[in-house]
Design a protein around this motif. Structure first.
Motif, PDB file in Angstrom:
ATOM      1  N   ILE A  67     -44.824  37.223  -9.428  1.00 40.10           N
ATOM      2  CA  ILE A  67     -44.698  36.866 -10.843  1.00 40.10           C
ATOM      3  C   ILE A  67     -45.951  36.110 -11.257  1.00 40.10           C
ATOM      4  N   SER A  68     -46.512  36.522 -12.383  1.00 40.79           N
ATOM      5  CA  SER A  68     -47.684  35.846 -12.922  1.00 40.79           C
ATOM      6  C   SER A  68     -47.711  36.036 -14.427  1.00 40.79           C
ATOM      7  N   ALA A  69     -48.467  35.182 -15.104  1.00 39.27           N
ATOM      8  CA  ALA A  69     -48.573  35.294 -16.559  1.00 39.27           C
ATOM      9  C   ALA A  69     -49.208  36.620 -16.951  1.00 39.27           C
ATOM     10  N   GLY A  85     -46.919  39.768 -15.055  1.00 37.69           N
ATOM     11  CA  GLY A  85     -45.482  39.793 -15.287  1.00 37.69           C
ATOM     12  C   GLY A  85     -44.705  39.831 -13.983  1.00 37.69           C
ATOM     13  N   LEU A  86     -43.592  40.538 -13.983  1.00 36.44           N
ATOM     14  CA  LEU A  86     -42.738  40.650 -12.800  1.00 36.44           C
ATOM     15  C   LEU A  86     -43.113  41.933 -12.067  1.00 36.44           C
ATOM     16  N   THR A  87     -43.331  41.824 -10.760  1.00 41.86           N
ATOM     17  CA  THR A  87     -43.745  42.987  -9.985  1.00 41.86           C
ATOM     18  C   THR A  87     -43.017  43.056  -8.652  1.00 41.86           C
ATOM     19  N   THR A  88     -43.009  44.257  -8.072  1.00 44.10           N
ATOM     20  CA  THR A  88     -42.418  44.484  -6.764  1.00 44.10           C
ATOM     21  C   THR A  88     -43.211  45.582  -6.055  1.00 44.10           C
ATOM     22  N   HIS A  89     -42.799  45.918  -4.843  1.00 42.36           N
ATOM     23  CA  HIS A  89     -43.562  46.891  -4.058  1.00 42.36           C
ATOM     24  C   HIS A  89     -43.260  48.339  -4.412  1.00 42.36           C
ATOM     25  N   ASP A  90     -42.051  48.605  -4.900  1.00 48.76           N
ATOM     26  CA  ASP A  90     -41.600  49.988  -5.057  1.00 48.76           C
ATOM     27  C   ASP A  90     -41.339  50.305  -6.522  1.00 48.76           C
ATOM     28  N   GLU A  91     -41.887  51.415  -7.008  1.00 53.61           N
ATOM     29  CA  GLU A  91     -41.787  51.745  -8.430  1.00 53.61           C
ATOM     30  C   GLU A  91     -40.374  52.138  -8.850  1.00 53.61           C
ATOM     31  N   CYS A 140     -47.907  42.622  -7.423  1.00 52.19           N
ATOM     32  CA  CYS A 140     -47.679  43.744  -6.512  1.00 52.19           C
ATOM     33  C   CYS A 140     -47.834  45.066  -7.260  1.00 52.19           C
ATOM     34  N   LEU A 141     -47.626  46.149  -6.562  1.00 48.64           N
ATOM     35  CA  LEU A 141     -47.922  47.479  -7.080  1.00 48.64           C
ATOM     36  C   LEU A 141     -47.173  47.823  -8.366  1.00 48.64           C
ATOM     37  N   ALA A 142     -45.857  47.649  -8.360  1.00 48.81           N
ATOM     38  CA  ALA A 142     -45.018  48.213  -9.420  1.00 48.81           C
ATOM     39  C   ALA A 142     -44.588  47.136 -10.416  1.00 48.81           C
ATOM     40  N   ALA A 143     -44.852  47.385 -11.687  1.00 51.14           N
ATOM     41  CA  ALA A 143     -44.471  46.446 -12.746  1.00 51.14           C
ATOM     42  C   ALA A 143     -42.991  46.613 -13.082  1.00 51.14           C
ATOM     43  N   ILE A 144     -42.287  45.486 -13.151  1.00 47.86           N
ATOM     44  CA  ILE A 144     -40.882  45.487 -13.573  1.00 47.86           C
ATOM     45  C   ILE A 144     -40.781  45.222 -15.066  1.00 47.86           C
ATOM     46  N   ALA A 145     -41.419  44.140 -15.517  1.00 46.35           N
ATOM     47  CA  ALA A 145     -41.328  43.729 -16.916  1.00 46.35           C
ATOM     48  C   ALA A 145     -42.450  42.745 -17.214  1.00 46.35           C
ATOM     49  N   PRO A 146     -42.852  42.613 -18.471  1.00 43.66           N
ATOM     50  CA  PRO A 146     -43.850  41.603 -18.830  1.00 43.66           C
ATOM     51  C   PRO A 146     -43.252  40.208 -18.764  1.00 43.66           C
ATOM     52  N   ILE A 147     -44.106  39.226 -18.663  1.00 46.51           N
ATOM     53  CA  ILE A 147     -43.648  37.839 -18.552  1.00 46.51           C
ATOM     54  C   ILE A 147     -42.863  37.410 -19.791  1.00 46.51           C
ATOM     55  N   THR A 148     -43.127  38.038 -20.925  1.00 48.17           N
ATOM     56  CA  THR A 148     -42.440  37.682 -22.166  1.00 48.17           C
ATOM     57  C   THR A 148     -40.960  38.040 -22.149  1.00 48.17           C
ATOM     58  N   ASP A 149     -40.521  38.861 -21.199  1.00 53.09           N
ATOM     59  CA  ASP A 149     -39.096  39.185 -21.084  1.00 53.09           C
ATOM     60  C   ASP A 149     -38.306  38.102 -20.366  1.00 53.09           C
ATOM     61  N   VAL A 150     -39.000  37.122 -19.807  1.00 50.85           N
ATOM     62  CA  VAL A 150     -38.362  36.103 -18.975  1.00 50.85           C
ATOM     63  C   VAL A 150     -38.117  34.834 -19.784  1.00 50.85           C
ATOM     64  N   ALA A 151     -36.883  34.320 -19.711  1.00 59.15           N
ATOM     65  CA  ALA A 151     -36.571  33.043 -20.359  1.00 59.15           C
ATOM     66  C   ALA A 151     -36.864  31.869 -19.441  1.00 59.15           C
ATOM     67  N   MET A 152     -36.560  32.038 -18.127  1.00 59.30           N
ATOM     68  CA  MET A 152     -36.701  30.927 -17.196  1.00 59.30           C
ATOM     69  C   MET A 152     -37.149  31.407 -15.829  1.00 59.30           C
ATOM     70  N   LEU A 153     -38.031  30.636 -15.219  1.00 59.39           N
ATOM     71  CA  LEU A 153     -38.421  30.824 -13.823  1.00 59.39           C
ATOM     72  C   LEU A 153     -37.972  29.609 -13.036  1.00 59.39           C
ATOM     73  N   VAL A 154     -37.273  29.852 -11.930  1.00 55.32           N
ATOM     74  CA  VAL A 154     -36.923  28.775 -11.005  1.00 55.32           C
ATOM     75  C   VAL A 154     -37.731  28.991  -9.735  1.00 55.32           C
ATOM     76  N   THR A 155     -38.568  28.014  -9.402  1.00 57.75           N
ATOM     77  CA  THR A 155     -39.407  28.099  -8.218  1.00 57.75           C
ATOM     78  C   THR A 155     -39.368  26.765  -7.492  1.00 57.75           C
ATOM     79  N   ASP A 156     -40.292  26.548  -6.558  1.00 54.66           N
ATOM     80  CA  ASP A 156     -40.304  25.291  -5.804  1.00 54.66           C
ATOM     81  C   ASP A 156     -41.691  24.677  -5.857  1.00 54.66           C
TER      82      ASP A 156
END
Length: 248
Positions: free
Chosen positions: A170-172, A175-181, A210-226
Motif C-alpha cells: 500500500i502506498s499513496a 494504491g492497494l496492490t497484490t501479487h496476483d491480478e 506489487c504487480l497487480a493493482a487492487i484499487a487507488p488509495i482514494t478508495d480507502v477510508a482507513m489504514l491500520v498499521t504498526d
C-alpha cells in the motif's frame, strides 16, 4: 521453513551450509527442509542448496503466518477495536492479518461476515451465532482465497458496510496492490460493494508496490498499521485523505 523461503525470496537462492550455520542447525536438517519445499514446488534443489522457482516470488500464506507476527497481532487487535458495535455486515479478504482479525471477532453475535478466504471460513463456520457467507470461486493455493468470475459475481449481489482488506503493498502513489491480478480483481469487487474500506497492513507493506493493482488509495477510508511503517510513507498516505491508525 518460512525463514528459508524468506531468504530465497530476498536472494534468489540459498546455500545449505551457510544457512545452517546462520540458523544454528545441522546441514542435514536444512537439506530435509529444502526437499520438502522442492516437493511443494516452492524451490528447485541445486548442488549444495536451492533456487527460487519463479522470479515473481510469493510466499504461500501458510509460510507467511509467522512473518512479522507481533506486528500483525497488534494491527488485528486495533482493527477489531475500531469496528463498530452492533449489527454489522463485514467483508474480509484473504490475508494473514485478516485471519487473525477473524479469530478476534469469532465470538460476536451481531456479525454477518462475507469472505472469499477459505481459512477464514473454516475459522468461523462453527460459530452458530455469527452468519457466514462464502463467495465461491476458484481456489488460489498461495493465499487460500476463492477468486475469479464466480467470486466476483457473488460479491456483486451483496451489500457490505465495512470491507477489511489485506494487501501485499500500500502506498499513496500505487494504491492497494497484490501479487496476483485475478486475486486483485476479486478484492476490488469486494471494495466496490463496501460503504467503507479499512486496510490492515503491517509496516513492511507500507510504501510497497506489487504487480497487480487492487484499487487507488482514494478508495480507502482507513489504514491500520504498526510503528514499523516508514513515517514518510504514512504521511504521504495521510495527505491522500486516508485516516491512518498506528497500533502501538
Amino acid at each position: 521453513m518460512s525463514a528459508i523461503l524468506e531468504h530465497v525470496a530476498r536472494k534468489g537462492s540459498v546455500d545449505a551450509g551457510a544457512i545452517a550455520e546462520e540458523f544454528g542447525v545441522s546441514t542435514a536438517t536444512i537439506r530435509r527442509d529444502l526437499q520438502v519445499l522442492e516437493d511443494q514446488r516452492l524451490v528447485a534443489r541445486t548442488h549444495g542448496g536451492a533456487v527460487a522457482v519463479d522470479v515473481a516470488y510469493e510466499l504461500p500464506v501458510r509460510y507467511r503466518t509467522g512473518q512479522h507476527r507481533e506486528e500483525k497481532v497488534l494491527v488485528a487487535r486495533r482493527a477489531a477495536e475500531l469496528l463498530p458495535r452492533g449489527p454489522l455486515t463485514l467483508g474480509l479478504s484473504g490475508g494473514t492479518t485478516t485471519l487473525l482479525l477473524s479469530r478476534l471477532l469469532a465470538d460476536r453475535v451481531d456479525l454477518t461476515v462475507v469472505t472469499n478466504a477459505l481459512n477464514i471460513g473454516s475459522e468461523l463456520v462453527l460459530r452458530p451465532r455469527l452468519k457466514l457467507i462464502m463467495t465461491g470461486g476458484v481456489s488460489r493455493t498461495q493465499s487460500y482465497e476463492l477468486v475469479g468470475p464466480i467470486a466476483d459475481q457473488a460479491l456483486s449481489g451483496l451489500n457490505i458496510e465495512i470491507a477489511v482488506i489485506g494487501v501485499d503493498g500500500i502506498s499513496a502513489r500505487g494504491g492497494l496492490t497484490t501479487h496476483d491480478e485475478i486475486e486483485a480483481h476479486t478484492n476490488a469487487a469486494m471494495i466496490r460493494r463496501a460503504d467503507r474500506v479499512m486496510v490492515v497492513a503491517d509496516g513492511s507493506k507500507v510504501g510497497r508496490t506489487c504487480l497487480a493493482a487492487i484499487a487507488p488509495i482514494t478508495d480507502v477510508a482507513m489504514l491500520v498499521t504498526d510503528a514499523t511503517a516508514d513515517p514518510e510513507q504514512v504521511t504521504a498516505i495521510r495527505r491522500a485523505g486516508v485516516e491512518v491508525t498506528v497500533a502501538e
